[in-house]
Design an enzyme around this catalytic site. Structure first.
Site, PDB file in Angstrom:
ATOM      1  N   SER A 127       0.823  -1.205   0.000  1.00 17.01           N
ATOM      2  CA  SER A 127       0.000   0.000   0.000  1.00 17.01           C
ATOM      3  C   SER A 127       0.855   1.252   0.000  1.00 17.01           C
ATOM      4  CB  SER A 127      -0.844  -0.010   1.268  1.00 17.01           C
ATOM      5  OG  SER A 127      -1.373   1.272   1.515  1.00 17.01           O
ATOM      6  N   GLU A 129       0.304   3.642   1.685  1.00 16.70           N
ATOM      7  CA  GLU A 129       0.354   4.134   3.069  1.00 16.70           C
ATOM      8  C   GLU A 129       1.733   3.937   3.691  1.00 16.70           C
ATOM      9  OE1 GLU A 129      -1.831   5.702   5.236  1.00 16.70           O
ATOM     10  OE2 GLU A 129      -3.160   6.018   3.530  1.00 16.70           O
ATOM     11  N   TYR A 151      -1.692   0.830  10.022  1.00 17.40           N
ATOM     12  CA  TYR A 151      -1.839   0.133   8.748  1.00 17.40           C
ATOM     13  C   TYR A 151      -0.551   0.258   7.925  1.00 17.40           C
ATOM     14  CZ  TYR A 151      -3.903  -0.928   4.166  1.00 17.40           C
ATOM     15  OH  TYR A 151      -4.190  -1.459   2.938  1.00 17.40           O
TER      16      TYR A 151
HETATM   17  P1  GDP Z   1      -7.597   5.368   2.519  1.00 14.92           P
HETATM   18  O1  GDP Z   1      -6.772   6.272   1.685  1.00 14.92           O
HETATM   19  O2  GDP Z   1      -7.238   3.942   2.364  1.00 14.92           O
HETATM   20  O3  GDP Z   1      -7.636   5.785   3.929  1.00 14.92           O
HETATM   21  O4  GDP Z   1      -9.101   5.460   1.900  1.00 14.92           O
HETATM   22  P2  GDP Z   1     -10.405   6.211   2.392  1.00 14.92           P
HETATM   23  O5  GDP Z   1     -11.359   6.157   1.226  1.00 14.92           O
HETATM   24  O6  GDP Z   1     -10.933   5.641   3.671  1.00 14.92           O
HETATM   25  O7  GDP Z   1      -9.956   7.710   2.677  1.00 14.92           O
HETATM   26  C1  GDP Z   1      -9.472   8.533   1.656  1.00 14.92           C
HETATM   27  C2  GDP Z   1      -9.383   9.962   2.158  1.00 14.92           C
HETATM   28  O8  GDP Z   1     -10.698  10.485   2.307  1.00 14.92           O
HETATM   29  C3  GDP Z   1      -8.722  10.111   3.522  1.00 14.92           C
HETATM   30  O9  GDP Z   1      -7.779  11.152   3.418  1.00 14.92           O
HETATM   31  C4  GDP Z   1      -9.849  10.535   4.447  1.00 14.92           C
HETATM   32  O10 GDP Z   1      -9.404  11.452   5.471  1.00 14.92           O
HETATM   33  C5  GDP Z   1     -10.754  11.261   3.474  1.00 14.92           C
HETATM   34  N1  GDP Z   1     -12.135  11.340   3.942  1.00 14.92           N
HETATM   35  C6  GDP Z   1     -12.879  12.453   4.040  1.00 14.92           C
HETATM   36  N2  GDP Z   1     -14.108  12.159   4.504  1.00 14.92           N
HETATM   37  C7  GDP Z   1     -14.160  10.836   4.695  1.00 14.92           C
HETATM   38  C8  GDP Z   1     -15.178   9.946   5.157  1.00 14.92           C
HETATM   39  O11 GDP Z   1     -16.295  10.346   5.485  1.00 14.92           O
HETATM   40  N3  GDP Z   1     -14.860   8.616   5.188  1.00 14.92           N
HETATM   41  C9  GDP Z   1     -13.621   8.147   4.805  1.00 14.92           C
HETATM   42  N4  GDP Z   1     -13.374   6.831   4.842  1.00 14.92           N
HETATM   43  N5  GDP Z   1     -12.635   8.983   4.392  1.00 14.92           N
HETATM   44  C10 GDP Z   1     -12.894  10.295   4.330  1.00 14.92           C
END
Ligand code: GDP
Length: 324
Positions: A127, A129, A151
């Site tokens: 990832s 990340e 993670y």
């Molecule tokens: P990630 O990159 O694997 O963490 O995938 P996510 O789809 O969970 O998050 C992507 C980005 O969207 C992150 O930077 C979150 O802070 C942002 N984000 C903003 N609002 C939301 C929300 O309501 N849910 C999630 N999951 N992410 C959010």
């Protein structure tokens, strides 16, 4: 008939991968966590060589016995705590599932390779990340690892372990996957959360979308393309690590705007609120990957662009709402 083992087979990537491997004529052993149902409907061809196993990847002895028994040609390790958000709630479990379990699997694969005298090809789904808050953009295979979440730490351990075992002669690949989305994404991810709410609003005129950091930027690709990269890496002549990404970052706000635009709504702000509780303790600001190496070495390139991903996901969610 070549044999493949897929962990995390019930997830988004696992389900696409199992479909591809069956289509390629593989006998597929699909691992799902005990208690979680296999996602797929039974394949149309009843002779299709699909075997499901309910095995927890942290049960190293059991997973090891299975590997010894089926003697896979290819192993795809997709099992893991699937979101960064979840990893903050369960950091130790995350380390065990996404960090320690890959080491056990690599160790077993190397032993098998030595015993059978042919390559056992292991692909670890990594990832972006692992880069945390990178000082350079785009990132590539040489970018230093500086994870910022439990993670990311677990994925970094697995990534380094791949290299260690590769040095011992194992055909081991780490694919550093940037965010990749599809209608099979759970709504815990922001993309699917957005597309399901937008579909609801488009279909019923009612509904609401609460989000966190709209400024966060991600390099979002199309999940089946990323599965294609895993397969290409597994079957290449040499084992190596690859960044798999589109090279284009968009903000959460871009995604929201595109999803609403796709259903003909321009004034999207009326439907969206910001909830501070949805902000992350630490959030990588710009993750964008340079997949030049994957392009050159394994001929990989993304087939669906940002607007295409948004459109496919919104259309799928509208279709779900229309079903009786
Ligand atoms: P990630 O990159 O694997 O963490 O995938 P996510 O789809 O969970 O998050 C992507 C980005 O969207 C992150 O930077 C979150 O802070 C942002 N984000 C903003 N609002 C939301 C929300 O309501 N849910 C999630 N999951 N992410 C959010």
């Amino acid at each position: 008939m070549p044999v493949a083992l897929v962990t995390g087979a019930a997830g988004q990537d696992g389900s696409y991968l199992v479909e591809r491997l069956l289509a390629d004529g593989y006998a597929v052993h699909a691992l799902v966590r005990p208690g979680s149902a296999p996602r797929e409907e039974p394949p149309e061809d009843p002779s299709a060589a699909l075997n499901h196993h309910q095995v927890d990847v942290t049960d190293h002895a059991r997973l090891g016995r299975l590997i010894d028994e089926i003697e896979p040609d290819e192993i795809y390790n997709l099992a893991g705590v699937s979101s960064v958000a979840q990893s903050w709630a369960a950091p130790v479990l995350t380390a065990e599932v996404s960090g320690v379990a890959p080491v056990a699997l690599l160790d077993r694969a190397l032993r098998l390779q030595r015993r059978v005298g042919r390559p056992v090809r292991v692909v670890q789904a990594g990832s972006a990340e692992v880069f945390g808050q990178p000082s350079t953009a785009p990132q590539d295979e040489m970018t230093p690892l500086r994870p910022l979440s439990p993670y990311g730490v677990a994925k970094a351990m697995a990534h380094q372990a791949v290299e260690v075992f590769r040095c011992q002669g194992l055909f081991a690949v780490s694919a550093i996957l940037y965010n990749h989305e599809s209608p099979r994404r759970p709504a815990t991810f922001v993309t699917r959360k957005i597309t399901s709410a937008v579909a609801q609003i488009a279909e019923t005129g009612a509904g609401h979308l609460a989000l966190g950091n709209l400024a966060a930027r991600r390099d979002w690709g199309w999940a089946p393309d990323y599965v294609d990269a895993l397969i290409r890496a597994a079957r290449h002549t040499e084992a190596a690590d690859y960044v798999v990404a589109t090279g284009r970052a968009h903000s959460v706000e871009d995604f929201v705007r595109a999803a609403f635009a796709h259903v003909g709504i321009d004034k999207w702000r009326a439907h969206v609120t910001i909830d501070p509780a949805l902000f992350r303790p630490a959030d990588p600001a710009v993750l964008v990957g340079n997949a030049s190496k994957a392009r050159a070495a394994i001929g990989w390139r993304p087939s669906v662009d940002f607007e295409g991903i948004v459109a496919r996901m919104v259309d799928h969610d509208r279709e779900l709402l229309r079903r009786p």
